[in-house]
Design a protein around this motif. Structure first.
Motif, PDB file in Angstrom:
ATOM      1  N   SER A  63      46.996  30.692  30.571  1.00  0.00           N
ATOM      2  CA  SER A  63      46.716  30.549  32.006  1.00  0.00           C
ATOM      3  C   SER A  63      47.340  31.681  32.810  1.00  0.00           C
ATOM      4  CB  SER A  63      47.246  29.199  32.504  1.00  0.00           C
ATOM      5  OG  SER A  63      46.609  28.133  31.851  1.00  0.00           O
ATOM      6  N   MET A  64      48.569  32.044  32.458  1.00  0.00           N
ATOM      7  CA  MET A  64      49.243  33.126  33.167  1.00  0.00           C
ATOM      8  C   MET A  64      48.487  34.440  33.015  1.00  0.00           C
ATOM      9  SD  MET A  64      53.167  34.487  32.763  1.00  0.00           S
ATOM     10  CE  MET A  64      52.937  34.885  31.031  1.00  0.00           C
ATOM     11  N   VAL A  65      47.911  34.667  31.848  1.00  0.00           N
ATOM     12  CA  VAL A  65      47.168  35.905  31.603  1.00  0.00           C
ATOM     13  C   VAL A  65      45.963  35.995  32.536  1.00  0.00           C
ATOM     14  CG1 VAL A  65      45.793  37.166  29.912  1.00  0.00           C
ATOM     15  CG2 VAL A  65      47.920  36.052  29.212  1.00  0.00           C
ATOM     16  N   TYR A  66      45.193  34.926  32.618  1.00  0.00           N
ATOM     17  CA  TYR A  66      43.973  34.973  33.421  1.00  0.00           C
ATOM     18  C   TYR A  66      44.276  34.931  34.915  1.00  0.00           C
ATOM     19  CZ  TYR A  66      41.719  34.452  28.966  1.00  0.00           C
ATOM     20  OH  TYR A  66      41.316  34.665  27.677  1.00  0.00           O
ATOM     21  N   GLY A  67      45.348  34.249  35.299  1.00  0.00           N
ATOM     22  CA  GLY A  67      45.748  34.305  36.697  1.00  0.00           C
ATOM     23  C   GLY A  67      46.161  35.711  37.105  1.00  0.00           C
ATOM     24  N   SER A  68      46.933  36.372  36.249  1.00  0.00           N
ATOM     25  CA  SER A  68      47.360  37.748  36.533  1.00  0.00           C
ATOM     26  C   SER A  68      46.172  38.710  36.523  1.00  0.00           C
ATOM     27  CB  SER A  68      48.403  38.191  35.508  1.00  0.00           C
ATOM     28  OG  SER A  68      49.536  37.341  35.527  1.00  0.00           O
ATOM     29  N   LEU A  69      45.234  38.491  35.593  1.00  0.00           N
ATOM     30  CA  LEU A  69      44.055  39.348  35.523  1.00  0.00           C
ATOM     31  C   LEU A  69      43.241  39.255  36.810  1.00  0.00           C
ATOM     32  CD1 LEU A  69      42.199  41.219  33.886  1.00  0.00           C
ATOM     33  CD2 LEU A  69      41.104  39.166  32.940  1.00  0.00           C
ATOM     34  N   VAL A  70      43.037  38.034  37.298  1.00  0.00           N
ATOM     35  CA  VAL A  70      42.301  37.869  38.558  1.00  0.00           C
ATOM     36  C   VAL A  70      43.082  38.487  39.716  1.00  0.00           C
ATOM     37  CG1 VAL A  70      41.402  36.186  40.207  1.00  0.00           C
ATOM     38  CG2 VAL A  70      41.079  35.836  37.761  1.00  0.00           C
ATOM     39  N   GLY A  71      44.401  38.412  39.663  1.00  0.00           N
ATOM     40  CA  GLY A  71      45.204  39.037  40.704  1.00  0.00           C
ATOM     41  C   GLY A  71      44.995  40.543  40.764  1.00  0.00           C
ATOM     42  N   LEU A  72      44.925  41.185  39.604  1.00  0.00           N
ATOM     43  CA  LEU A  72      44.677  42.634  39.577  1.00  0.00           C
ATOM     44  C   LEU A  72      43.258  42.964  40.042  1.00  0.00           C
ATOM     45  CD1 LEU A  72      46.415  43.570  36.190  1.00  0.00           C
ATOM     46  CD2 LEU A  72      47.210  44.094  38.503  1.00  0.00           C
ATOM     47  N   LEU A  73      42.292  42.155  39.632  1.00  0.00           N
ATOM     48  CA  LEU A  73      40.913  42.389  40.079  1.00  0.00           C
ATOM     49  C   LEU A  73      40.780  42.132  41.570  1.00  0.00           C
ATOM     50  CD1 LEU A  73      38.981  40.710  37.122  1.00  0.00           C
ATOM     51  CD2 LEU A  73      39.197  43.154  37.576  1.00  0.00           C
ATOM     52  N   ASN A  74      41.520  41.165  42.077  1.00  0.00           N
ATOM     53  CA  ASN A  74      41.481  40.879  43.515  1.00  0.00           C
ATOM     54  C   ASN A  74      42.057  42.027  44.331  1.00  0.00           C
ATOM     55  OD1 ASN A  74      41.279  38.924  45.854  1.00  0.00           O
ATOM     56  ND2 ASN A  74      43.480  39.279  45.850  1.00  0.00           N
ATOM     57  N   ALA A  75      43.034  42.724  43.755  1.00  0.00           N
ATOM     58  CA  ALA A  75      43.635  43.857  44.471  1.00  0.00           C
ATOM     59  C   ALA A  75      42.630  44.978  44.709  1.00  0.00           C
ATOM     60  CB  ALA A  75      44.833  44.389  43.680  1.00  0.00           C
ATOM     61  N   SER A  76      41.676  45.140  43.788  1.00  0.00           N
ATOM     62  CA  SER A  76      40.668  46.193  43.943  1.00  0.00           C
ATOM     63  C   SER A  76      39.371  45.695  44.562  1.00  0.00           C
ATOM     64  CB  SER A  76      40.357  46.828  42.576  1.00  0.00           C
ATOM     65  OG  SER A  76      39.871  45.847  41.665  1.00  0.00           O
ATOM     66  N   ASP A  77      39.152  44.380  44.527  1.00  0.00           N
ATOM     67  CA  ASP A  77      37.913  43.804  45.064  1.00  0.00           C
ATOM     68  C   ASP A  77      38.231  42.401  45.570  1.00  0.00           C
ATOM     69  OD1 ASP A  77      35.396  42.893  45.668  1.00  0.00           O
ATOM     70  OD2 ASP A  77      34.486  43.392  43.755  1.00  0.00           O
ATOM     71  N   SER A  78      38.578  42.302  46.846  1.00  0.00           N
ATOM     72  CA  SER A  78      38.980  41.011  47.395  1.00  0.00           C
ATOM     73  C   SER A  78      37.826  40.010  47.397  1.00  0.00           C
ATOM     74  CB  SER A  78      39.520  41.188  48.818  1.00  0.00           C
ATOM     75  OG  SER A  78      38.511  41.763  49.656  1.00  0.00           O
ATOM     76  N   ALA A  79      36.591  40.502  47.464  1.00  0.00           N
ATOM     77  CA  ALA A  79      35.437  39.593  47.439  1.00  0.00           C
ATOM     78  C   ALA A  79      35.354  38.867  46.096  1.00  0.00           C
ATOM     79  CB  ALA A  79      34.145  40.370  47.703  1.00  0.00           C
ATOM     80  N   PHE A  80      35.712  39.560  45.027  1.00  0.00           N
ATOM     81  CA  PHE A  80      35.698  38.915  43.718  1.00  0.00           C
ATOM     82  C   PHE A  80      36.786  37.845  43.647  1.00  0.00           C
ATOM     83  CE2 PHE A  80      37.258  38.598  39.332  1.00  0.00           C
ATOM     84  CZ  PHE A  80      36.095  38.163  38.713  1.00  0.00           C
ATOM     85  N   GLY A  81      37.958  38.153  44.175  1.00  0.00           N
ATOM     86  CA  GLY A  81      39.032  37.156  44.193  1.00  0.00           C
ATOM     87  C   GLY A  81      38.629  35.916  44.964  1.00  0.00           C
ATOM     88  N   GLU A  82      37.960  36.102  46.088  1.00  0.00           N
ATOM     89  CA  GLU A  82      37.491  34.956  46.876  1.00  0.00           C
ATOM     90  C   GLU A  82      36.454  34.155  46.108  1.00  0.00           C
ATOM     91  OE1 GLU A  82      35.401  34.087  51.239  1.00  0.00           O
ATOM     92  OE2 GLU A  82      36.011  36.118  50.663  1.00  0.00           O
ATOM     93  N   ALA A  83      35.549  34.862  45.417  1.00  0.00           N
ATOM     94  CA  ALA A  83      34.529  34.169  44.621  1.00  0.00           C
ATOM     95  C   ALA A  83      35.164  33.376  43.484  1.00  0.00           C
ATOM     96  CB  ALA A  83      33.519  35.174  44.068  1.00  0.00           C
ATOM     97  N   MET A  84      36.227  33.918  42.875  1.00  0.00           N
ATOM     98  CA  MET A  84      36.906  33.213  41.802  1.00  0.00           C
ATOM     99  C   MET A  84      37.575  31.936  42.322  1.00  0.00           C
ATOM    100  SD  MET A  84      36.609  34.487  38.732  1.00  0.00           S
ATOM    101  CE  MET A  84      37.746  33.253  38.178  1.00  0.00           C
ATOM    102  N   VAL A  85      38.193  32.015  43.487  1.00  0.00           N
ATOM    103  CA  VAL A  85      38.853  30.839  44.064  1.00  0.00           C
ATOM    104  C   VAL A  85      37.813  29.764  44.379  1.00  0.00           C
ATOM    105  CG1 VAL A  85      40.171  29.986  46.030  1.00  0.00           C
ATOM    106  CG2 VAL A  85      40.799  32.158  44.966  1.00  0.00           C
ATOM    107  N   ASP A  86      36.699  30.164  44.975  1.00  0.00           N
ATOM    108  CA  ASP A  86      35.647  29.191  45.301  1.00  0.00           C
ATOM    109  C   ASP A  86      35.099  28.538  44.030  1.00  0.00           C
ATOM    110  OD1 ASP A  86      35.932  29.774  47.969  1.00  0.00           O
ATOM    111  OD2 ASP A  86      34.265  31.200  48.039  1.00  0.00           O
ATOM    112  N   ALA A  87      34.885  29.356  42.999  1.00  0.00           N
ATOM    113  CA  ALA A  87      34.336  28.821  41.746  1.00  0.00           C
ATOM    114  C   ALA A  87      35.335  27.892  41.064  1.00  0.00           C
ATOM    115  CB  ALA A  87      33.959  29.967  40.811  1.00  0.00           C
TER     116      ALA A  87
END
Length: 268
Positions: free
Chosen positions: A112-136
């Motif tokens: 879980s920590m791995v995928y949470g951190s991975l989304v955190g890094l992707l969110n830093a470069s693309d906040s729209a993706f981070g928002e989509a991940m939270v909604d999903a």
């Protein structure tokens, strides 16, 4: 002797027409062959492009599934490479990446920590993706709760708190989620096992995000812990709550429980 001009002209016209028709047929056949060759070329190109796209999707899926498998001392440094690779393919394969991360968060709960951190890094470069991940993740968690799917509930809860650690979800939202789990005890005629299960789920989540919550929403965390302590004090003994699981049913004493408990192995 004379050569009848009209007859000769007619004969020549027939010969010319025959030759013209034959030439036209040859041109038609050539055009048909050329069109078929072009069509075969386009079909082959389409199949090749499809194979290449499928191969790329398989590589992206394998990258996400296997990320973090190695025992690494610096997880963030290890995730920078995969996150950069995924960010490059985000414009075309955004849905695939999002769905694969969600599947891994549900099924590979030890990471879980791995995928949470991975989304955190992707969110830093693309906040729209981070928002989509939270909604999903929110939608999937609600669906798991509606379906009474314990494994999925636990997986998405762990993923949500790790998103909090990665600064993708607000700490206050996580506290509200955990408080919702504890409020199960207020349901009318709620089974004790249901209350216990959600209480354990909250404790499991706090192991992962307790430090973050203490730093950002300490007062709310304190109230959450008070609720947990109150529930622990009101718990009935196992012999009363679920006598079927006790050694001697309702006649099981505290001494019987201690005697049946495994003893810790002394350190060598």
């Amino acid at each position: 002797l004379s050569w009848p001009r009209q007859q000769s002209f007619t004969r020549l016209s027939r010969v010319h027409a025959t030759q013209t028709a034959s030439a036209a047929d040859d041109d038609t056949d050539a055009q048909a062959m050329s069109w078929q060759q072009r069509k075969r070329g386009r079909d082959e190109y389409g199949r090749e492009a499809q194979r290449n796209d499928e191969a790329l999707e398989q590589r992206l899926t394998a990258l996400i599934v296997k990320v973090g498998d190695k025992n690494l001392s610096n997880l963030q440094a290890h995730l920078e490479g995969p996150s950069s690779a995924l960010a490059g393919d985000m414009p075309v394969h955004r849905t695939l990446i999002k769905d694969t991360i969600l599947d891994c968060a549900r099924s590979l709960q030890s990471k879980s920590m791995v995928y949470g951190s991975l989304v955190g890094l992707l969110n830093a470069s693309d906040s729209a993706f981070g928002e989509a991940m939270v909604d999903a993740a929110h939608e999937e968690l609600n669906q798991a709760l509606d379906d009474h799917a314990p494994a999925a509930i636990r997986g998405y809860t762990r993923f949500a708190v790790e998103l909090c650690n990665a600064r993708v979800i607000a700490a206050l939202d996580v506290v509200e989620l955990l408080q919702t789990y504890l409020d199960v005890r207020l349901e009318p005629s709620v089974p004790a096992a249901r209350v216990e299960w959600f209480a354990i789920l909250v404790l499991d989540a706090l192991i992962l995000c307790g430090a973050t919550l203490a730093a950002e929403v300490g007062d709310e965390l304190s109230r959450l812990l008070i609720t947990l302590r109150a529930h622990a004090e009101q718990r009935e003994p196992l012999a009363i709550a679920v006598p079927l699981l006790a050694t001697f049913g309702r006649d099981t004493t505290a001494e019987d429980v201690r005697a049946a408990s495994p003893r810790p192995t002394p350190a060598s």
